[in-house]
Write an enzyme that holds these catalytic residues in place. Structure first.
Site, PDB file in Angstrom:
ATOM      1  N   GLU A 120      60.410   8.393 157.840  1.00 17.15           N
ATOM      2  CA  GLU A 120      60.473   8.748 159.253  1.00 17.15           C
ATOM      3  C   GLU A 120      59.062   9.068 159.733  1.00 17.15           C
ATOM      4  O   GLU A 120      58.338   9.820 159.056  1.00 17.15           O
ATOM      5  CB  GLU A 120      61.379   9.965 159.478  1.00 17.15           C
ATOM      6  CG  GLU A 120      61.611  10.241 160.950  1.00 17.15           C
ATOM      7  CD  GLU A 120      62.588  11.393 161.205  1.00 17.15           C
ATOM      8  OE1 GLU A 120      62.743  11.760 162.377  1.00 17.15           O
ATOM      9  OE2 GLU A 120      63.174  11.931 160.248  1.00 17.15           O
ATOM     10  N   GLY A 260      58.059  19.286 156.836  1.00 15.93           N
ATOM     11  CA  GLY A 260      58.728  20.375 156.135  1.00 15.93           C
ATOM     12  C   GLY A 260      59.756  19.838 155.162  1.00 15.93           C
ATOM     13  O   GLY A 260      59.855  20.280 154.023  1.00 15.93           O
ATOM     14  N   GLU A 263      65.698  14.459 155.992  1.00 11.38           N
ATOM     15  CA  GLU A 263      67.143  14.458 155.811  1.00 11.38           C
ATOM     16  C   GLU A 263      67.706  13.156 155.264  1.00 11.38           C
ATOM     17  O   GLU A 263      68.875  12.840 155.493  1.00 11.38           O
ATOM     18  CB  GLU A 263      67.828  14.773 157.147  1.00 11.38           C
ATOM     19  CG  GLU A 263      67.726  13.682 158.218  1.00 11.38           C
ATOM     20  CD  GLU A 263      66.553  13.838 159.157  1.00 11.38           C
ATOM     21  OE1 GLU A 263      66.583  13.254 160.258  1.00 11.38           O
ATOM     22  OE2 GLU A 263      65.587  14.544 158.804  1.00 11.38           O
ATOM     23  N   ASN A 264      66.915  12.373 154.541  1.00 12.82           N
ATOM     24  CA  ASN A 264      67.404  11.110 153.991  1.00 12.82           C
ATOM     25  C   ASN A 264      68.818  11.265 153.437  1.00 12.82           C
ATOM     26  O   ASN A 264      69.122  12.216 152.725  1.00 12.82           O
ATOM     27  CB  ASN A 264      66.504  10.637 152.840  1.00 12.82           C
ATOM     28  CG  ASN A 264      65.067  11.043 153.021  1.00 12.82           C
ATOM     29  OD1 ASN A 264      64.349  10.454 153.791  1.00 12.82           O
ATOM     30  ND2 ASN A 264      64.669  12.087 152.309  1.00 12.82           N
ATOM     31  N   GLU A 297      68.202  20.439 157.387  1.00 12.89           N
ATOM     32  CA  GLU A 297      68.312  19.080 156.828  1.00 12.89           C
ATOM     33  C   GLU A 297      69.756  18.749 156.458  1.00 12.89           C
ATOM     34  O   GLU A 297      70.195  17.605 156.621  1.00 12.89           O
ATOM     35  CB  GLU A 297      67.395  18.924 155.612  1.00 12.89           C
ATOM     36  CG  GLU A 297      65.929  19.247 155.870  1.00 12.89           C
ATOM     37  CD  GLU A 297      65.325  18.537 157.074  1.00 12.89           C
ATOM     38  OE1 GLU A 297      65.798  17.449 157.443  1.00 12.89           O
ATOM     39  OE2 GLU A 297      64.380  19.083 157.675  1.00 12.89           O
ATOM     40  N   HIS A 300      71.699  17.767 159.542  1.00 16.09           N
ATOM     41  CA  HIS A 300      71.369  16.411 159.993  1.00 16.09           C
ATOM     42  C   HIS A 300      72.352  15.367 159.461  1.00 16.09           C
ATOM     43  O   HIS A 300      72.431  14.267 160.011  1.00 16.09           O
ATOM     44  CB  HIS A 300      69.966  16.035 159.527  1.00 16.09           C
ATOM     45  CG  HIS A 300      68.894  16.259 160.546  1.00 16.09           C
ATOM     46  ND1 HIS A 300      69.016  15.870 161.863  1.00 16.09           N
ATOM     47  CD2 HIS A 300      67.646  16.808 160.437  1.00 16.09           C
ATOM     48  CE1 HIS A 300      67.899  16.174 162.522  1.00 16.09           C
ATOM     49  NE2 HIS A 300      67.068  16.753 161.682  1.00 16.09           N
ATOM     50  N   GLU A 319      67.025  16.065 166.837  1.00 14.67           N
ATOM     51  CA  GLU A 319      66.223  17.229 166.437  1.00 14.67           C
ATOM     52  C   GLU A 319      66.523  18.469 167.269  1.00 14.67           C
ATOM     53  O   GLU A 319      66.671  19.563 166.731  1.00 14.67           O
ATOM     54  CB  GLU A 319      64.730  16.885 166.480  1.00 14.67           C
ATOM     55  CG  GLU A 319      64.307  15.829 165.462  1.00 14.67           C
ATOM     56  CD  GLU A 319      64.601  16.204 164.021  1.00 14.67           C
ATOM     57  OE1 GLU A 319      64.926  17.378 163.736  1.00 14.67           O
ATOM     58  OE2 GLU A 319      64.510  15.304 163.156  1.00 14.67           O
TER      59      GLU A 319
END
Length: 868
Positions: A120, A260, A263-264, A297, A300, A319
């Site tokens: 990303e 930071g 969120e894969n 994360e 997400h 986000e």
């Protein structure tokens, strides 16, 4: 520069020419020559048979269509163009990449001894030629091949479906993600780790394996992250009825990471800062940060993964919404008031500053040059406030109905901000037509309130005016729909019921015009208004409160945030008046009544320690700077220090009593214990400025049995410039020099050193064995702290701070432009300073602009600033 990068516009969006339903990836991992084979199942969606694939820094080895070599292609700037294609086909692309040379940390790179990815926003195009855009969703199957001894763990998205051994000591693992996703959510990690394992049983009874991978020797620092993950999964089921959807959830902590965390799908790659913690190495702030980021994360998975964004202009869709969710998570688990105060400090400080800078943009921007520059406080934090305003207008029940409708309509798709607002509107019946302006209008509205009490008619009128100043990107501004939360108090502290037209009305006023008057009936006496409660909209409030009214609200307001806000407004009055006094050569003064008000806070038995600590925290230099068109750096610093010294001197007995009464034996991370440490260490910050400060700080450092108290002692010694400062920092460095993550706290203190020799100390710190400019965490800790948290030295009239910043930015331009782009922000606000400082900053920006190889990340910001 050879040529100016071109801007992209939201209104130019076009749907993809082709659909990729499935992508089969094979990675044959080697440090400098990794072979990537990408097999895509492609369908033509539009008339043109031309297919453009994004690609950067790739060595193309082969192109096949339906198993045969394909010659109808050409490599062009930014990618690969294929022509004369059938309507449906299998496309095989083979590329060779060099992970070890990838210092930008985008795509596939080496972090220490491990391979990992960051895709990303547009990192996947550094791995293979592909339609690297968020609205192309495919099912991924990934096979990872590597040396078994060196890389025993081979990880990717989804569920593990097969594995095996190969000759030459190599092995392979294959993963399959059943949920279609865009390329930015792809992840791969290969390395040798310690693994913390647990499991979670979902509300429907499914068993999910949980695995956290950390560098060898760090297993004892992963337990809080695991607890936070389990808490996140349970909270999302309880609050939003959202359940996890794979058989396994993995987190990998890496030391070299630009962000930071990421969120894969099913394989979150985290900056180790937001995973690793124990009482010896991490502060309470670290623990709370880990809890929030793990939650963010994980959340997400639904708000970002299951429903992703159609294009990067819609970034706040995922986000802003997910920040709101992680803020609610932290508030439900801890202190809602303290968490809200923390959120608002970010908005009133750096986000308002961003709104007033050349980089000002709406939460859904209209144009951009470099997508990485979308990752801003406006998109994230202000985006969250926009979601919160919708929650305020709709209420929890209707908001949850809106969320359910949003998922029902858009699960498995790439959606827009408009899609989200429509779902909220349709589920609640609330008209959000005007409210949509929050998505497209930049800048911070100023809301000016005046009041009038009529004793004869027992009415009280509030007139509310809103105005948004012109920003560099927008000259015309419109009235916004502002939810304005108020409460009225009688002289004995009772709440006065709000009535209009003989009917009880909501505390939330709908401000929709440039100027509106609200008349309240049956008001028996002149009330004290509590305005913009809970910071119900991200606006600047102007109301002529008297000192007595603010002191009254500090005591009587039912809402803790309102109490804190009254205290901040009281401090703000005297910070501003004293800055003016200092400019005229006068001394800083603080009335006894103000000191007594804060004495009352310290002595309160009903307030939580964590909340008292927030009440006693002065506004930051950066927040105060935002109050002025032209910032007097030195006057603000002098006033803040003098007010802190006044409170420390006048309240020394109270601070001392609190400090000694709140000493804890064993360390615990429950919120009550964190609150007590927070107040105790706040007291220490004030006591450090008194006669006994040096002795007290030194003693705390020596006795500390946890990192929170250790860092509090070092920070107090640093900000008060105590004699023990050097000894404490030297001792800490000798203990922790082997651990970069723990040393980041030391680097941050060195970067924020208010001493006159700060820059010399920073240059010496750059030579420390634990420091590397290639590591984003080290760089942000030392250099970022200097640029953002050391205003007097950064803005030194000699210009040495600016020249140092320019030197670092030029070096990082080629190695890691994404981090450089984050560091440059303080230079962009040069218009807020005097002419001499402006000239010095402009010289550095012009020097950057003149570079032949200036990265897009920096080019966009530098040119916007100079155009201002």
């Amino acid at each position: 520069m050879a040529h100016a990068p071109q801007a992209k516009y939201r209104n130019d969006y076009q749907s993809p020419s082709h659909e990729i339903t499935d992508l089969d990836l094979t990675f044959d991992l080697h440090d400098t020559e990794t072979l990537v084979t990408a097999v895509s199942q492609v369908k033509q969606l539009q008339e043109s048979a031309t297919l453009f694939l994004d690609g950067e820094n790739l060595n193309l080895k082969g192109v096949e269509v339906n198993g045969e070599q394909w010659s109808h292609y050409q490599q062009v700037d930014g990618g690969l163009e294929l022509t004369e294609l059938p309507k449906q086909f299998e496309l095989t692309i083979t590329t060779l990449i060099n992970p070890e040379a990838n210092t930008a940390l985008e795509g596939l790179y080496k972090s220490g001894g491990a391979f990992c990815t960051q895709c990303e926003a547009e990192g996947f195009r550094r791995i293979t030629y592909y339609m690297d855009r968020p609205d192309v969703l495919a099912r991924y199957t990934t096979k990872v091949i590597a040396d078994k001894e060196q890389f025993p763990f081979l990880l990717s998205n989804g569920n593990r479906i097969a594995e095996g051994d190969l000759s030459g000591g190599r092995h392979w693992v294959q993963w399959q993600d059943p949920h279609p996703k865009p390329a930015y959510l792809f992840a791969l990690v290969a390395g040798d780790f310690d693994v913390l394992r647990d499991q979670y049983v979902t509300q429907s009874g499914r068993n999910v394996a949980l695995e956290i991978f950390v560098d060898k020797g760090n297993l004892d620092r992963a337990h809080h992250a695991m607890t936070s993950l389990i808490n996140s999964m349970k909270w999302d089921e309880t609050r939003f009825n959202l359940e996890y959807d794979l058989d396994i959830y993995m987190i990998v902590a890496v030391d070299f990471f630009n962000m930071g965390a990421m969120e894969n799908k099913g394989l979150n790659i985290f900056n180790s800062k937001f995973v690793l913690a124990n009482e010896k190495t991490a502060t309470d702030t670290d623990y709370l940060g880990i809890e929030a980021v793990i939650g963010h994360e994980y959340f997400h998975n639904w708000t970002g993964n299951r429903v992703t964004c159609r294009d990067w202009f819609q970034l706040s869709l995922k986000e802003g919404l997910t920040v709101f969710r992680d803020q609610e998570f932290s508030s439900d688990l801890g202190s809602r008031a303290v968490n809200r105060i923390g959120n608002v400090r970010i908005i009133r400080g750096p986000q308002f500053a961003e709104d007033a800078s050349p980089m000002s943009h709406p939460i859904r921007p209209e144009k951009v040059i470099e997508m990485n520059n979308f990752y801003t406080l406006t998109v994230y934090e202000k985006g969250s406030e926009v979601i919160r305003m919708m929650h305020t207008l709709l209420g929890e029940v209707a908001f949850q109905k809106g969320m359910a409708l949003y998922f029902e309509r858009h699960d498995g798709t790439a959606a827009t901000c408009e899609d989200f607002v429509e779902a909220m509107e349709d589920a609640s019946g609330v008209d959000l037509k005007q409210f949509r302006l929050w998505y497209s209008q930049s800048g911070t509205p100023t809301v000016t309130v005046t009041s009038e009490y009529d004793a004869s008619s027992l009415t009280y009128a509030l007139t509310i005016e809103q105005k948004t100043e012109t920003t560099q990107d927008q000259s015309e501004k419109y009235a916004l729909h502002i939810p304005f939360d108020i409460e009225l108090y009688s002289s004995n502290g009772d709440v006065i019921e709000l009535r209009c037209n003989n009917q009880k009305i909501s505390n939330v006023l709908n401000v929709t015009q440039d100027k509106q008057t609200f008349v309240f009936e049956n008001v028996a006496e002149q009330p004290v208004p509590s305005l913009l409660r809970e910071f119900s909209a991200p606006v600047k409030l102007e109301y002529a409160y008297s000192d007595n009214e603010l002191i009254f609200l500090m005591v009587h307001a039912r809402n803790e945030f309102a109490r804190w806000d009254a205290g901040q407004m009281l401090l703000a009055k005297y910070i501003q008046s004293n800055v003016e006094a200092v400019r005229h050569g006068q001394s800083v003064t603080l009335p006894d009544s103000v000191v007594d008000a804060f004495r009352g806070v310290l002595l309160s038995e009903e307030l939580e320690p964590a909340f008292i600590a927030e009440m006693m925290s002065l506004p930051s230099h950066n927040e105060v700077s935002g109050w002025y068109k032209c910032v007097d750096v030195d006057a603000i610093a002098l006033v803040l220090k003098a007010i802190k010294l006044t409170l420390a001197t006048e309240l020394e007995d109270e601070f001392s009593a609190i400090y000694h009464s709140l000493e804890q034996g064993e360390y615990s991370v429950d919120h009550a214990a964190i609150g007590k440490r927070s107040l105790r260490n706040m007291a220490l910050q004030y006591l450090a400025m008194t006669e006994k400060g040096n002795e007290l700080v030194q003693l705390q450092y020596q006795k500390a049995n946890n990192m929170t108290d250790t860092i509090a002692a070092m920070s107090a010694a640093n900000s008060a410039q105590l004699a023990c400062r050097e000894d404490l920092l030297k001792d800490y460095s000798s203990q922790w020099k082997h651990d970069g993550l723990v040393m980041d706290k030391w680097f941050a203190i060195q970067g924020s050193n208010p001493g006159e020799n700060a820059l010399e100390v920073i240059r010496e710190s750059m030579a420390h064995e634990a420091f590397s400019l290639k590591n984003p965490n080290r760089t942000r800790s030392l250099i970022g702290s200097f640029l953002n948290m050391n205003p007097v030295n950064f803005h030194a009239k000699s210009g040495e701070g600016y020249r140092f910043a320019g030197e670092i930015l030029r070096e990082m331009n080629s190695s890691n432009p994404q981090v450089a782009s984050r560091l440059i922000d303080p230079l962009l606000k040069f218009r807020k300073y005097d002419e001499e400082r402006q000239a010095l900053i402009i010289a550095e920006l012009e020097s950057l602009k003149a570079m032949d190889n200036l990265a897009n990340d920096l080019f966009e910001k530098v040119t916007k600033a100079l155009e201002s």
